[in-house]
Design a protein around this motif. Structure first.
Motif, PDB file in Angstrom:
ATOM      1  N   TYR A  41      -1.059  -0.068  -3.817  1.00  0.00           N
ATOM      2  CA  TYR A  41      -2.207  -0.977  -3.774  1.00  0.00           C
ATOM      3  C   TYR A  41      -3.301  -0.390  -2.886  1.00  0.00           C
ATOM      4  CZ  TYR A  41       0.218  -4.985  -5.921  1.00  0.00           C
ATOM      5  OH  TYR A  41       0.861  -5.833  -6.785  1.00  0.00           O
ATOM      6  N   SER A  49      -6.926  -4.757  -2.435  1.00  0.00           N
ATOM      7  CA  SER A  49      -5.965  -5.475  -3.278  1.00  0.00           C
ATOM      8  C   SER A  49      -4.854  -6.096  -2.426  1.00  0.00           C
ATOM      9  CB  SER A  49      -5.353  -4.536  -4.309  1.00  0.00           C
ATOM     10  OG  SER A  49      -6.340  -4.017  -5.171  1.00  0.00           O
ATOM     11  N   GLN A 103       0.813  -1.215   0.000  1.00  0.00           N
ATOM     12  CA  GLN A 103       0.000   0.000   0.000  1.00  0.00           C
ATOM     13  C   GLN A 103       0.851   1.272   0.000  1.00  0.00           C
ATOM     14  OE1 GLN A 103      -2.746  -1.871   3.284  1.00  0.00           O
ATOM     15  NE2 GLN A 103      -3.845  -0.121   2.473  1.00  0.00           N
ATOM     16  N   PHE A 142       1.799  -8.478  -8.776  1.00  0.00           N
ATOM     17  CA  PHE A 142       0.801  -9.026  -7.853  1.00  0.00           C
ATOM     18  C   PHE A 142       1.023 -10.519  -7.661  1.00  0.00           C
ATOM     19  CE2 PHE A 142      -3.203 -11.105  -6.909  1.00  0.00           C
ATOM     20  CZ  PHE A 142      -3.755 -10.310  -5.909  1.00  0.00           C
TER      21      PHE A 142
END
Length: 533
Positions: free
Chosen positions: A313, A317, A308, A373
């Motif tokens: 993100y 997510s 984050q 990811f």
């Protein structure tokens, strides 16, 4: 010795009337609800602060108040069971937790919310150890591993699922639903426990009417654990020992907890049975559970923060990265439970620690600001799946050589140790991130001066690009330096996260060697006589 044999004979005959696996699911459901609540509120703090007119710093007490009350109740659950009876105590805890959840959900101000969070934490403090103790008495030793694997789903998976669920509820409905969601689950769990769970004969016989409250022991425990938990939660925010408040908390915790150990050691009916730590196997298993709490919560904090803060993100997510490993753990834990019936617990624990160390090493090599990811999810899996090989066998190993009538005290202390480990691990890694980021930033800055041809070429090249894009020469150079400084800060932070994973990997290697201190156990042994304690 005859009393010990009589106790074992009684326990070997007694079996609950209900299906033991149905009991396992029921008590694990109650524990899952409580563990989930320790993590689900984290992502909602900004929303709580905004809605109740509080600052972000004030809103963090929503977490601290719960953890303090929870930590005080955990180690005394064995004593409370002797006073009230386990089934009655378990149902009371669930009732307090469920009702206080309702009041948290409708709290009109931060003050009321904190009050109800204290009650919620106190009620929740009895759920994890009672679920574990009920499983220990419901299943014979050769089946405990599989039973504890169901309980492990609550203790290990819930913290990973909590942030994702909390973020979804907060975004789609309101922060109040992270508390209100406990109502239907709590009422169902109370009904099932009332119908299915029963106290074993030895607990009914040992229930002590008219016991006096150990005011000295409880006061030392409440002050010591409360001060320790607040210190761990607020330490980095207040610059640790640079703050008089944190220093006072550290002194209070040290003096009170030391006095508690000395005082309780001499009591006939201690509120915290510290004499259990005379059993080296129990002490070692508690050290393992402390590190399980530290490692699992530390990585649960590190990965979302990295994704984050540095990768951009969203909370949802980042939560998805955590949830994949939690779902795989659901499959792994029952398999580990079966392996406990075939291999010595210490070998499974050693395998878990060395696998975790390898996962942390891979994280130090693969983590960077360009990670995808998919790669982040794979790293999370390598950090989290080994926990299943440690949690269930270490929980099982804690009962080796301990009398059956001590199962409530064992469960309370094991869960208390793991929860304190969670707080310590989280505090250490958050402090490391801040301080190692400063260190790496200071190191990298030495290479960013106009005397360096490489740096000068970078500045000139980026400035020309921005000038061609329409900015004035002065503005172009200002933005160039700002962008380079932002990149430097991100790189310094990424290096700090790598340092934290190095530290966790080294701790895992140390725990690998400590695993062999645990006693040998026969995985297929039936219930027999146990060493007196």
């Amino acid at each position: 010795m005859s009393a010990s044999i009589s106790l074992d004979a009684e326990q070997s005959v007694w079996r609950p009337a209900a299906n033991p696996w149905l009991i396992a699911v029921t008590v694990s459901l109650a524990a899952f609800m409580e563990v989930l609540d320790t993590a689900i509120a984290n992502v909602a703090l900004p929303h709580i602060a905004g809605n109740l007119g509080a600052s972000n710093d004030q809103s963090t007490w929503v977490l601290t108040s719960y953890l303090v009350a929870n930590a005080i109740v955990l180690p005394i659950t064995g004593w409370l069971v002797s006073l009230f009876g386990r089934k009655r105590f378990f149902i009371t805890c669930m009732g307090i937790f469920t009702v206080s959840s309702l009041f948290c959900g409708i709290a009109p101000s931060l003050g009321f919310l904190l009050l109800f969070r204290v009650l919620q934490g106190a009620g929740g403090g009895g759920l994890q150890p009672m679920a574990q103790a009920i499983l220990a008495d419901t299943f014979p030793p050769e089946k405990r591993g599989l039973a504890f694997s169901i309980y492990g789903i609550t203790a290990v998976c819930a913290p990973a699922i909590g942030p994702t669920l909390g973020g979804w509820l907060t975004d789609t409905a309101s922060w109040r639903w992270i508390f209100l969601i406990n109502l239907p689950v709590g009422l169902l769990a109370i009904a099932l426990v009332f119908r299915l769970v029963e106290d074993p004969p030895y607990l009914i016989r040992r229930k002590r009417a008219g016991m006096k409250l150990d005011y000295v022991g409880f006061s030392l425990l409440a002050l010591g654990v409360g001060a320790l938990q607040i210190m761990l939660d607020k330490g980095q925010e207040d610059d640790w020992l640079g703050s008089g408040f944190i220093t006072a908390l550290a002194i209070t915790a040290g003096l009170c907890l030391t006095a508690l150990i000395v005082y309780e050691w001499r009591q006939k009916d201690p509120i915290v049975d510290v004499r259990l730590f005379r059993n080296s196997n129990f002490a070692t298993a508690n050290m393992m559970m402390f590190m399980v709490g530290a490692g699992s919560f530390a990585t649960t904090v590190l990965m979302p923060q990295f994704l984050q803060n540095l990768m951009g993100y969203t909370a949802q997510s980042a939560g998805m990265v955590l949830s994949v490993s939690a779902l795989l753990l659901l499959i792994e834990l029952p398999l580990v439970g079966r392996l406990i019936g075939q291999f010595q617990s210490r070998y499974l624990i050693a395998f878990g620690w060395i696998t975790l160390a390898i996962g942390m090493y891979i994280s130090t090599q693969q983590l960077d600001l360009l990670i995808s990811f998919r790669s982040a999810t794979l790293l999370r899996i390598s950090q989290y799946l080994p926990m299943g090989f440690i949690f269930v066998p270490a929980t099982t190993a804690a009962y080796i050589g301990i009398r059956e009538d001590k199962s409530n005290a064992v469960a309370g202390l094991v869960n208390f140790t793991r929860n304190i480990g969670s707080s310590v691990g989280t505090s250490i890694v958050t402090t490391m991130i801040v301080r190692r980021s400063q260190f790496h930033q200071a190191t990298l800055v030495t290479s960013t001066n106009m005397g360096s041809p490489r740096f000068r070429d970078t500045v000139n090249g980026l400035t020309q690009q921005l000038t061609h894009a329409g900015l004035s020469p002065h503005e172009a150079q200002r933005q160039t330096l700002a962008r380079i400084y932002g990149t430097l800060q991100a790189q310094a932070a990424a290096l700090a996260y790598i340092d934290a994973f190095w530290a966790l990997g080294i701790a895992a290697v140390i725990m690998f060697f400590l695993s062999f201190v645990l006693k040998r156990n026969d995985p297929n042994a039936k219930r027999g006589s146990v060493s007196a304690h």
